[in-house]
Design a protein around this motif. Sequence first.
Motif, mmCIF file in Angstrom:
data_model
loop_
_atom_site.group_PDB
_atom_site.id
_atom_site.type_symbol
_atom_site.label_atom_id
_atom_site.label_comp_id
_atom_site.label_asym_id
_atom_site.label_seq_id
_atom_site.Cartn_x
_atom_site.Cartn_y
_atom_site.Cartn_z
ATOM 1 N N HIS A 1 -7.196 -5.855 -4.209
ATOM 2 C CA HIS A 1 -6.133 -6.011 -5.203
ATOM 3 C C HIS A 1 -5.818 -4.624 -5.751
ATOM 4 N N VAL A 2 -4.537 -4.284 -5.807
ATOM 5 C CA VAL A 2 -4.126 -2.957 -6.259
ATOM 6 C C VAL A 2 -3.389 -3.074 -7.591
ATOM 7 N N GLU A 3 -3.768 -2.223 -8.524
ATOM 8 C CA GLU A 3 -3.086 -2.128 -9.817
ATOM 9 C C GLU A 3 -2.822 -0.665 -10.121
ATOM 10 N N GLY A 4 -1.586 -0.350 -10.480
ATOM 11 C CA GLY A 4 -1.250 1.021 -10.844
ATOM 12 C C GLY A 4 -1.514 2.029 -9.742
ATOM 13 N N GLY A 5 -1.359 1.592 -8.489
ATOM 14 C CA GLY A 5 -1.567 2.484 -7.363
ATOM 15 C C GLY A 5 -3.020 2.743 -7.008
#
Length: 69
Positions: A48-52
């Motif tokens: 899961h990716v958040e904010g790059g």
Amino acid sequence: MSEHVYKSVELTGSSSKSSDDAIRVAIERASKTIRDIRWFHVTDVRGHVEGGKIAHWQVTLKIGFTLEG
């Protein structure tokens, strides 16, 4: 060398640290209720990716354990 029969089950471990940690979490938790775990095989890795940046890892693996008897 003696002959063995193994059973396998599929698990999914998760971790915010790393894919290796997700594997460790899954095996350590399974070992609380499954005896004689002998091997594992990673079948899928997701994240899961958040904010790059990677925020969370999920790793699906099969574990094999020796059948008693």
